[in-house]
Scaffold this motif. Structure first.
Motif, PDB file in Angstrom:
ATOM      1  N   ASN A  26      34.788  35.425  48.014  1.00 39.41           N
ATOM      2  CA  ASN A  26      36.115  34.807  47.988  1.00 39.41           C
ATOM      3  C   ASN A  26      36.565  34.462  46.577  1.00 39.41           C
ATOM      4  O   ASN A  26      37.380  33.552  46.384  1.00 39.41           O
ATOM      5  CB  ASN A  26      36.112  33.531  48.844  1.00 39.41           C
ATOM      6  CG  ASN A  26      35.919  33.838  50.312  1.00 39.41           C
ATOM      7  OD1 ASN A  26      36.470  34.808  50.815  1.00 39.41           O
ATOM      8  ND2 ASN A  26      35.141  33.017  51.000  1.00 39.41           N
ATOM      9  N   ARG A  58      30.845  45.662  42.750  1.00 40.30           N
ATOM     10  CA  ARG A  58      31.710  46.765  43.170  1.00 40.30           C
ATOM     11  C   ARG A  58      31.146  47.498  44.380  1.00 40.30           C
ATOM     12  O   ARG A  58      31.892  48.024  45.198  1.00 40.30           O
ATOM     13  CB  ARG A  58      31.901  47.747  42.005  1.00 40.30           C
ATOM     14  CG  ARG A  58      32.659  47.180  40.802  1.00 40.30           C
ATOM     15  CD  ARG A  58      32.920  48.286  39.788  1.00 40.30           C
ATOM     16  NE  ARG A  58      33.646  47.801  38.619  1.00 40.30           N
ATOM     17  CZ  ARG A  58      33.084  47.552  37.435  1.00 40.30           C
ATOM     18  NH1 ARG A  58      31.788  47.764  37.265  1.00 40.30           N
ATOM     19  NH2 ARG A  58      33.803  47.106  36.431  1.00 40.30           N
ATOM     20  N   GLN A  71      33.051  40.406  54.588  1.00 33.55           N
ATOM     21  CA  GLN A  71      34.352  41.046  54.421  1.00 33.55           C
ATOM     22  C   GLN A  71      35.482  40.071  54.777  1.00 33.55           C
ATOM     23  O   GLN A  71      35.298  39.227  55.661  1.00 33.55           O
ATOM     24  CB  GLN A  71      34.436  42.296  55.298  1.00 33.55           C
ATOM     25  CG  GLN A  71      33.418  43.367  54.931  1.00 33.55           C
ATOM     26  CD  GLN A  71      33.636  43.953  53.557  1.00 33.55           C
ATOM     27  OE1 GLN A  71      34.752  43.940  53.038  1.00 33.55           O
ATOM     28  NE2 GLN A  71      32.578  44.442  52.948  1.00 33.55           N
ATOM     29  N   PRO A  72      36.656  40.198  54.114  1.00 38.88           N
ATOM     30  CA  PRO A  72      36.920  41.143  53.031  1.00 38.88           C
ATOM     31  C   PRO A  72      36.213  40.730  51.747  1.00 38.88           C
ATOM     32  O   PRO A  72      36.200  39.545  51.408  1.00 38.88           O
ATOM     33  CB  PRO A  72      38.436  41.086  52.875  1.00 38.88           C
ATOM     34  CG  PRO A  72      38.795  39.706  53.312  1.00 38.88           C
ATOM     35  CD  PRO A  72      37.831  39.360  54.425  1.00 38.88           C
ATOM     36  N   GLY A 104      39.644  38.659  40.917  1.00 41.19           N
ATOM     37  CA  GLY A 104      41.023  38.211  41.035  1.00 41.19           C
ATOM     38  C   GLY A 104      41.802  38.605  39.803  1.00 41.19           C
ATOM     39  O   GLY A 104      41.268  39.238  38.879  1.00 41.19           O
ATOM     40  N   ARG A 121      36.120  40.364  48.081  1.00 43.47           N
ATOM     41  CA  ARG A 121      37.067  40.305  46.959  1.00 43.47           C
ATOM     42  C   ARG A 121      36.454  39.532  45.801  1.00 43.47           C
ATOM     43  O   ARG A 121      36.787  38.369  45.570  1.00 43.47           O
ATOM     44  CB  ARG A 121      38.366  39.653  47.422  1.00 43.47           C
ATOM     45  CG  ARG A 121      39.117  40.495  48.452  1.00 43.47           C
ATOM     46  CD  ARG A 121      40.270  39.743  49.056  1.00 43.47           C
ATOM     47  NE  ARG A 121      40.993  40.537  50.034  1.00 43.47           N
ATOM     48  CZ  ARG A 121      41.793  40.032  50.965  1.00 43.47           C
ATOM     49  NH1 ARG A 121      41.951  38.712  51.051  1.00 43.47           N
ATOM     50  NH2 ARG A 121      42.419  40.824  51.820  1.00 43.47           N
ATOM     51  N   ASP A 173      38.630  35.756  44.698  1.00 47.96           N
ATOM     52  CA  ASP A 173      40.061  35.914  44.448  1.00 47.96           C
ATOM     53  C   ASP A 173      40.849  34.662  44.808  1.00 47.96           C
ATOM     54  O   ASP A 173      42.045  34.568  44.491  1.00 47.96           O
ATOM     55  CB  ASP A 173      40.614  37.118  45.220  1.00 47.96           C
ATOM     56  CG  ASP A 173      40.502  36.945  46.724  1.00 47.96           C
ATOM     57  OD1 ASP A 173      39.480  36.409  47.192  1.00 47.96           O
ATOM     58  OD2 ASP A 173      41.448  37.343  47.429  1.00 47.96           O
ATOM     59  N   ARG A 184      38.420  46.175  40.042  1.00 46.29           N
ATOM     60  CA  ARG A 184      39.065  46.409  41.339  1.00 46.29           C
ATOM     61  C   ARG A 184      38.133  45.972  42.464  1.00 46.29           C
ATOM     62  O   ARG A 184      36.936  46.262  42.432  1.00 46.29           O
ATOM     63  CB  ARG A 184      39.413  47.895  41.511  1.00 46.29           C
ATOM     64  CG  ARG A 184      40.440  48.411  40.504  1.00 46.29           C
ATOM     65  CD  ARG A 184      40.968  49.773  40.956  1.00 46.29           C
ATOM     66  NE  ARG A 184      41.926  50.326  40.015  1.00 46.29           N
ATOM     67  CZ  ARG A 184      41.624  51.188  39.070  1.00 46.29           C
ATOM     68  NH1 ARG A 184      40.383  51.617  38.955  1.00 46.29           N
ATOM     69  NH2 ARG A 184      42.543  51.653  38.253  1.00 46.29           N
ATOM     70  N   ASN A 185      38.669  45.307  43.456  1.00 46.97           N
ATOM     71  CA  ASN A 185      37.871  44.879  44.591  1.00 46.97           C
ATOM     72  C   ASN A 185      37.458  46.062  45.441  1.00 46.97           C
ATOM     73  O   ASN A 185      38.204  47.059  45.536  1.00 46.97           O
ATOM     74  CB  ASN A 185      38.650  43.881  45.441  1.00 46.97           C
ATOM     75  CG  ASN A 185      38.771  42.533  44.760  1.00 46.97           C
ATOM     76  OD1 ASN A 185      37.819  42.030  44.203  1.00 46.97           O
ATOM     77  ND2 ASN A 185      39.951  41.939  44.811  1.00 46.97           N
TER      78      ASN A 185
END
Length: 232
Positions: free
Chosen positions: A13, A37, A72-73, A78, A75, A15, A229-230
């Motif tokens: 989490n 990644r 998931q998701p 950010g 991320r 982000d 990139r997430n």
């Protein structure tokens, strides 16, 4: 927001820093970027290393995918995410502990490189309240890092010299890579060696530690810092 390492239970989490409604900064350790990644690939490699030593599912990939899916998701990055290694490395001393890392809030928050749980693991010292947050430092196949015997004046002098080299070389490496979006290892090595001679110190090529990755499998492929990139 300071991420101590890249395991899925610590980054899913990240982000949320973008949703705080206030100016925010978020830092992650560069050596852990690859596992952030692609967590499945990271854990498959980790399980393969201890195959036969511990009871594991075979093959491990399906079970690992199920576990990773619980977060998931995913991320980990950010809009404000940067790596610690994009900041100049500093020498930090807390009592008898000597190390390198980065400081925030005018020195009130100190992030130290320890790398005892993952390649990029850091611990966080909150100076004013005297709290040392270890995160998962002592929980892993590598165990907790063992400090040098600081009671020896010779050991202290030697360690101080190594730290001086590290803190001199890392900003030099940053300076050589910050001018453009990519750098070729051959050209970097030549300039880095020259800069090392000017500083009177030595060290290994730090491109990967700075968070840069080769753009292809060619021998002298250019290296650059991939976008954060997430995972899909």
């Amino acid at each position: 927001m300071l991420t101590t390492h890249g395991h899925v239970d610590h980054v899913g989490n990240n982000d949320l820093a973008d949703e705080l409604g206030v100016p925010a900064e978020h830092y992650v350790p560069a050596p852990d970027l690859d596992q952030m990644r692609d967590a499945v690939a990271y854990w498959v490699r980790s399980f393969e290393r201890i195959a036969g030593v511990a009871p594991l599912p075979s093959p491990p990939a399906p079970t690992i995918r199920k576990v990773v899916s619980l977060f998931q998701p995913m991320r980990p990055f950010g809009a404000t995410t940067r790596t610690y290694e994009e900041r100049p490395l500093e020498r930090i001393r807390i009592g008898s502990l000597r190390g390198t890392g980065w400081t925030f809030a005018e020195g009130a928050v100190r992030v130290l490189r320890r790398q005892g749980h993952t390649a990029g693991h850091v611990i966080v010292h909150l100076r004013d309240c005297g709290v040392l947050h270890l995160s998962d430092e002592g929980n892993g196949p590598c165990g907790a890092m063992v400090d040098t015997d600081h009671r020896s004046a010779e050991a202290v002098s030697y360690l101080d010299g190594l730290l001086e080299q590290a803190t001199a070389l890392q900003p030099a490496a940053l300076g050589l890579t910050a001018q453009s979006g990519q750098v070729r290892p051959e050209a970097f090595t030549a300039r880095y060696t020259e800069r090392s001679a000017e500083l009177g110190v030595g060290g290994a090529n730090p491109l990967r530690e700075l968070g840069l990755r080769p753009q292809s499998d060619e021998v002298d492929a250019p290296w650059s810092r991939p976008p954060l990139r997430n995972p899909a």
